[in-house]
Write a protein that holds these residues in place. Structure first.
Motif, mmCIF file in Angstrom:
data_model
loop_
_atom_site.group_PDB
_atom_site.id
_atom_site.type_symbol
_atom_site.label_atom_id
_atom_site.label_comp_id
_atom_site.label_asym_id
_atom_site.label_seq_id
_atom_site.Cartn_x
_atom_site.Cartn_y
_atom_site.Cartn_z
ATOM 1 N N UNK A 423 -3.688 17.586 -5.079
ATOM 2 C CA UNK A 423 -3.849 17.929 -6.496
ATOM 3 C C UNK A 423 -2.777 18.922 -6.968
ATOM 4 N N UNK A 424 -1.881 19.322 -6.057
ATOM 5 C CA UNK A 424 -0.784 20.214 -6.459
ATOM 6 C C UNK A 424 0.208 19.436 -7.327
ATOM 7 N N UNK A 425 0.872 20.143 -8.230
ATOM 8 C CA UNK A 425 1.845 19.473 -9.099
ATOM 9 C C UNK A 425 3.202 19.313 -8.397
ATOM 10 N N UNK A 426 3.159 19.335 -7.104
ATOM 11 C CA UNK A 426 4.376 19.213 -6.313
ATOM 12 C C UNK A 426 3.962 18.491 -5.028
ATOM 13 N N UNK A 427 4.868 17.707 -4.460
ATOM 14 C CA UNK A 427 4.474 17.063 -3.198
ATOM 15 C C UNK A 427 5.591 17.190 -2.167
ATOM 16 N N UNK A 428 5.396 16.618 -1.024
ATOM 17 C CA UNK A 428 6.347 16.735 0.075
ATOM 18 C C UNK A 428 7.732 16.233 -0.300
ATOM 19 N N UNK A 429 7.743 15.136 -1.080
ATOM 20 C CA UNK A 429 9.055 14.576 -1.454
ATOM 21 C C UNK A 429 9.824 15.567 -2.328
ATOM 22 N N UNK A 430 9.109 16.207 -3.277
ATOM 23 C CA UNK A 430 9.771 17.212 -4.128
ATOM 24 C C UNK A 430 10.398 18.302 -3.266
ATOM 25 N N UNK A 431 9.682 18.717 -2.241
ATOM 26 C CA UNK A 431 10.198 19.795 -1.376
ATOM 27 C C UNK A 431 11.455 19.325 -0.638
ATOM 28 N N UNK A 432 11.414 18.095 -0.130
ATOM 29 C CA UNK A 432 12.569 17.579 0.630
ATOM 30 C C UNK A 432 13.798 17.496 -0.270
ATOM 31 N N UNK A 433 13.562 16.980 -1.515
ATOM 32 C CA UNK A 433 14.707 16.828 -2.418
ATOM 33 C C UNK A 433 15.250 18.178 -2.873
ATOM 34 N N UNK A 434 14.369 19.058 -3.295
ATOM 35 C CA UNK A 434 14.814 20.303 -3.904
ATOM 36 C C UNK A 434 15.235 21.365 -2.898
ATOM 37 N N UNK A 435 14.598 21.391 -1.762
ATOM 38 C CA UNK A 435 14.926 22.426 -0.769
ATOM 39 C C UNK A 435 15.781 21.875 0.365
ATOM 40 N N UNK A 436 16.108 20.584 0.233
ATOM 41 C CA UNK A 436 16.883 19.906 1.280
ATOM 42 C C UNK A 436 16.211 20.060 2.648
ATOM 43 N N UNK A 437 14.932 19.942 2.625
ATOM 44 C CA UNK A 437 14.185 20.083 3.881
ATOM 45 C C UNK A 437 14.097 18.739 4.585
ATOM 46 N N UNK A 438 14.182 18.753 5.889
ATOM 47 C CA UNK A 438 13.995 17.518 6.654
ATOM 48 C C UNK A 438 12.488 17.294 6.810
ATOM 49 N N UNK A 439 12.076 16.016 6.955
ATOM 50 C CA UNK A 439 10.644 15.769 7.174
ATOM 51 C C UNK A 439 10.163 16.557 8.399
ATOM 52 N N UNK A 440 8.986 17.090 8.355
ATOM 53 C CA UNK A 440 8.474 17.845 9.509
ATOM 54 C C UNK A 440 7.293 18.695 9.114
ATOM 55 N N UNK A 441 6.743 19.403 10.091
ATOM 56 C CA UNK A 441 5.506 20.162 9.849
ATOM 57 C C UNK A 441 5.675 21.309 8.859
ATOM 58 N N UNK A 442 6.911 21.758 8.646
ATOM 59 C CA UNK A 442 7.095 22.898 7.754
ATOM 60 C C UNK A 442 6.674 22.555 6.311
#
Ligand code: ATP
Ligand code: MG
Length: 507
Positions: A423-442
């Motif tokens: 229900x957050x207005x942000x999801x894992x994909x947003x984090x990967x795109x915006x923070x350049x994070x690789x998929x993972x537990x973080x």
């Protein structure tokens, strides 16, 4: 009352009689008709054999060993009104039977057919259930040829009542047919049935029958748990559920089927309670505002662990942890009685959370969101109903004090707020795109911290501020993030415990 007999049922009887057999309406439906209730199913008794009935009604089914054939008929008027697509209703036609040996006290060793209605009626359980009704002079009138629903019944009837069933229905009495002790000895399910009818119909159990119940209560252990459960459900959902449970107790059945509830008999509570544990369980069930099975079961069982958790005597006795231990005990009890997983899960959740703390002066929207997260929005209304049952069952006069009404208001208000990661207005994909994070537990760990913070302050649930905060959180390592999410939860738990222990009724 007789206008309530559907013409489809009468037509089945007439067809059987036309073929040269006897046919009567019998059992619970005659009882209900005489008691001005609408019967829910229709049973006929006949001297025709099941094979003969199947020959008469090709669209019927005979799938049991008890001599009962299900005859399919056009849906009854009331059923049709409720559901126009309903395909058919069923009239159960059973060949006359007599009582045969019940060596395992569960079911007859074999079904023995009888020749006469008298024999069949004498094997039935209670006088009110041993009345037969025969239709005479039947004329079907169709008032409007185009409308099936405008059939009118025009008939006379005769009643066969060999055991004084009509008088017992009039005086609202449950009386065994013949020797009560023998009848319970033959089939111990009748013990549960007597008590279930007491709860459903509000009838009293006649003294000899009552004594026989007490004498034979131990036989209930021969009855399969599923069947005990079915009767228990009917008791709990009846109009007089507390009277039903109390009758189980008075007859000695309760200590066999629900010893956990029996443990609370005569056990006093503390200065917050005028009732013993057992009395309070019954009163909570009696006052339960919900008709749902799960909520009623939770009302009956919410304090099931109080006898074990009681510490100290007199006014200051305590019952710490009785809610959580109670949830585990209830799970075991309901499993033993073969309740479905859905029912078990729900009752366990309600019992586990029945001590939820709520005080509008101290508890804000964040706490309400935490409660919703913990129990699920779909269960909150039932949890409040359980609290109402608990309060009224303690002898408190007001069902819904200001506090609970305020809670309902807040629940409504925060019901659209985020209480889960999705229900957050942000999801894992947003984090990967915006923070350049690789998929993972973080990613999951950051979302968990964000959720914990959004539960505290719903305003934070917008994409922009979530991304800013996520960037900050990205600077932390995984263990630290997990710690942060956990800390928030632990903090809350600590708060809960202190509040409950310090301020709520289990002081
Ligand atoms: P309801 O349908 O409302 O639960 P009922 O009395 O119709 O109540 P059923 O189980 O439908 O109960 O049984 C129909 C009839 O069969 C009863 O009215 C009774 O005459 C007879 N009957 C059912 N179970 C027993 C039993 N265990 N021993 C003796 N007779 C029984
Ligand atoms: Mg019935």
């Amino acid at each position: 009352m007789l206008s309530k007999i559907p013409c489809e049922v009468i037509e089945v009887l007439k067809k059987i009689e036309k073929a040269g057999f006897e046919a009567y309406i019998v059992g619970g439906c005659v009882r209900d008709l005489l008691f001005q209730k609408t019967p829910k199913d229709w049973d006929c008794a006949t001297d025709a054999t099941p094979t003969q009935i199947v020959e008469l009604f090709p669209d019927s089914f005979y799938e049991n060993e008890f001599g009962t054939v299900g005859v399919k008929v056009k849906p009854f008027l009331e059923a049709r009104e409720l559901n126009p697509l309903r395909e058919h209703d069923v009239v159960e036609v059973t060949t006359y039977r007599i009582e045969s040996a019940y060596s395992d006290r569960r079911r007859p060793d074999e079904v023995k057919f009888a020749k006469t209605l008298e024999e069949d009626l004498s094997r039935r359980d209670f006088t009110m259930n041993a009345i037969a009704l025969k239709i005479t002079n039947y004329k079907l009138q169709i008032t409007n040829k185009n409308s099936e629903s405008e059939k009118n019944n025009n008939f006379e009837y005769e009643i066969v009542d060999l055991f004084g069933g009509q008088a017992d229905i009039k005086s609202k009495i449950i009386r065994a047919v013949g020797d009560a002790g023998e009848r319970f000895g033959e089939d111990a399910l009748r013990i549960m049935r007597a008590i279930r009818f007491h709860a459903q119909l509000g009838f009293q159990i006649e003294p000899d029958t009552f004594q026989a119940l007490q004498k034979n209560a131990a036989l209930i252990s021969h009855v399969a748990n599923e069947r005990i459960k079915d009767e228990l459900v009917k008791i709990v959902l009846s109009d007089n559920p507390a009277e039903g449970i109390d009758m189980l107790q008075k007859t000695g059945v309760l200590k066999i089927i629900l010893p956990e509830l029996e443990n609370g008999v005569g056990v006093a509570q503390n200065k917050h309670h005028i009732y013993t544990i057992y009395q309070h369980c019954l009163m909570s069930l009696k006052k339960c505002p919900s008709r749902k099975l799960e909520v009623r079961l939770a009302a009956l069982f919410h304090d099931i662990a109080k006898p074990q958790t009681k510490r100290g005597e007199g006014l200051n006795a305590t019952f710490y942890n009785h809610d959580h231990l109670g949830a585990r005990i209830v799970e075991k009890m309901l499993r033993r009685l073969k309740f479905s997983n859905d029912v078990i899960d729900k009752v366990v959740l309600l019992v586990d959370n029945h001590m939820f703390y709520y005080n509008p002066e101290e508890v804000g929207e964040a706490s309400v969101r935490k409660l919703i997260k913990k129990v699920g929005l779909e269960n909150v209304k039932d949890l409040i109903d359980l609290r109402i049952a608990d309060r009224l069952g303690s002898g408190t006069p007001k069902a819904k004090p200001y506090k609970l009404r305020h809670l309902e208001y807040l629940i409504e208000k925060v019901s659209k707020d985020a209480v889960s990661v999705k229900m957050l207005k942000i999801n894992g994909r947003d984090l990967m795109q915006n923070l350049k994070l690789a998929p993972g537990p973080k990613i999951g760990a950051i979302l968990d911290v964000l959720l914990a913070e959004v539960i505290e302050d719903a305003e934070k649930n917008n994409k922009e501020s979530l991304l800013i905060r996520a960037k900050q959180l990205d600077g932390e390592d995984l263990p630290k993030l997990r710690e942060m999410a956990k800390e928030k939860i632990e903090e809350k738990k600590e708060e809960d415990d202190q509040e409950i222990k310090g301020k709520y009724w289990v002081k």
